[in-house]
Write a protein that holds these residues in place. Structure first.
Motif, PDB file in Angstrom:
ATOM      1  N   ASP A   1       1.025  -1.274   0.047  1.00  0.00           N
ATOM      2  CA  ASP A   1      -0.539  -0.031  -0.173  1.00  0.00           C
ATOM      3  C   ASP A   1       0.469   1.423  -0.304  1.00  0.00           C
ATOM      4  O   ASP A   1       0.293   2.592   0.084  1.00  0.00           O
ATOM      5  N   ASP A   2       1.870   1.004   0.087  1.00  0.00           N
ATOM      6  CA  ASP A   2       3.036   1.653   0.206  1.00  0.00           C
ATOM      7  C   ASP A   2       2.565   3.611  -1.501  1.00  0.00           C
ATOM      8  O   ASP A   2       2.736   2.313  -2.321  1.00  0.00           O
ATOM      9  N   PRO A   3       1.908   4.442  -1.164  1.00  0.00           N
ATOM     10  CA  PRO A   3       2.073   4.892  -2.293  1.00  0.00           C
ATOM     11  C   PRO A   3       3.443   4.899  -3.672  1.00  0.00           C
ATOM     12  O   PRO A   3       2.703   5.770  -4.964  1.00  0.00           O
ATOM     13  N   GLU A   4       4.143   4.606  -3.742  1.00  0.00           N
ATOM     14  CA  GLU A   4       5.266   4.003  -3.778  1.00  0.00           C
ATOM     15  C   GLU A   4       5.104   3.248  -5.223  1.00  0.00           C
ATOM     16  O   GLU A   4       6.011   3.120  -5.955  1.00  0.00           O
TER      17      GLU A   4
ATOM     18  N   LEU B   1       5.281  -5.228 -10.350  1.00  0.00           N
ATOM     19  CA  LEU B   1       5.530  -4.408  -9.300  1.00  0.00           C
ATOM     20  C   LEU B   1       6.351  -3.425  -9.728  1.00  0.00           C
ATOM     21  O   LEU B   1       7.541  -3.481  -9.932  1.00  0.00           O
ATOM     22  N   LEU B   2       6.372  -2.035  -9.763  1.00  0.00           N
ATOM     23  CA  LEU B   2       7.718  -1.351  -9.726  1.00  0.00           C
ATOM     24  C   LEU B   2       7.425  -0.514  -7.890  1.00  0.00           C
ATOM     25  O   LEU B   2       5.870  -0.013  -7.478  1.00  0.00           O
ATOM     26  N   TYR B   3       8.518  -0.260  -7.677  1.00  0.00           N
ATOM     27  CA  TYR B   3       8.550   0.304  -6.932  1.00  0.00           C
ATOM     28  C   TYR B   3       9.440   1.552  -6.813  1.00  0.00           C
ATOM     29  O   TYR B   3      10.525   1.603  -7.582  1.00  0.00           O
ATOM     30  N   ARG B   4       9.444   2.953  -6.924  1.00  0.00           N
ATOM     31  CA  ARG B   4       9.496   4.376  -7.293  1.00  0.00           C
ATOM     32  C   ARG B   4      10.079   4.489  -8.573  1.00  0.00           C
ATOM     33  O   ARG B   4      11.457   4.591  -8.692  1.00  0.00           O
ATOM     34  N   GLY B   5       9.668   4.277  -9.265  1.00  0.00           N
ATOM     35  CA  GLY B   5       9.774   3.781 -10.701  1.00  0.00           C
ATOM     36  C   GLY B   5      10.699   2.513 -10.855  1.00  0.00           C
ATOM     37  O   GLY B   5      10.623   2.292 -12.922  1.00  0.00           O
ATOM     38  N   GLU B   6      11.001   1.345 -10.428  1.00  0.00           N
ATOM     39  CA  GLU B   6      11.858   0.383 -10.720  1.00  0.00           C
ATOM     40  C   GLU B   6      10.905  -0.915 -10.512  1.00  0.00           C
ATOM     41  O   GLU B   6      10.711  -0.853  -9.543  1.00  0.00           O
ATOM     42  N   LEU B   7      11.910  -1.575 -11.311  1.00  0.00           N
ATOM     43  CA  LEU B   7      10.976  -2.834 -11.570  1.00  0.00           C
ATOM     44  C   LEU B   7      12.102  -3.693  -9.884  1.00  0.00           C
ATOM     45  O   LEU B   7      12.570  -3.756  -8.936  1.00  0.00           O
TER      46      LEU B   7
END
Length: 124
Positions: free
Chosen positions: A7-10, A19-25
């Motif tokens: 649920d992290d907004p990033e 799944l991406l986190y801060r725009g990275e795989l």
């Protein structure tokens, strides 16, 4: 190993459902919480569920446990009823392409279905 909350907004998904986190795989572990209680923990590699995956019912008992290979169940996968009784034991090929066996139990632990890829099947 890096661990994030789903649920992290990033956290985001791309068009290939990676799944991406801060725009990275993302590679690492992903947790999910409901009402402050952890209900799932899964490993990811390059944006895909890959590795150990576990989930819990809201009451804290195990709900599922197994291994994913690029998003598909591989090897032995188990699910449990909310009362803690084993519900399903499924065996998949190592690449996740074929189901090799499946057994199902009711909440009282009585075998209700049994199936094997070699043709052996049972009704309980």
């Amino acid at each position: 190993m890096k661990r994030i909350d789903i649920d992290d907004p990033e956290v985001d998904m791309d068009l290939s459902l990676r799944l991406l986190y801060r725009g990275e795989l993302f590679t690492g572990e992903v947790e999910e919480y409901l009402g402050g209680v952890r209900v799932s923990l899964a490993s990811y590699a390059d944006g895909f569920p890959h590795g150990p995956s576990r989930s819990w019912h809201k009451n804290g008992t195990r709900q599922s446990e197994g291994t994913l290979r690029t998003g598909s169940p591989a090897g032995v996968w188990r699910t449990w009823h909310a009362n803690g009784t084993l519900a399903v034991r499924m065996v998949m090929s190592d690449d996740g392409a074929r189901q090799l066996a499946r057994c199902e139990w009711d909440e009282d632990g009585k075998l209700t279905k049994e199936w094997h890829a070699d043709g052996h099947a049972d009704g309980g």
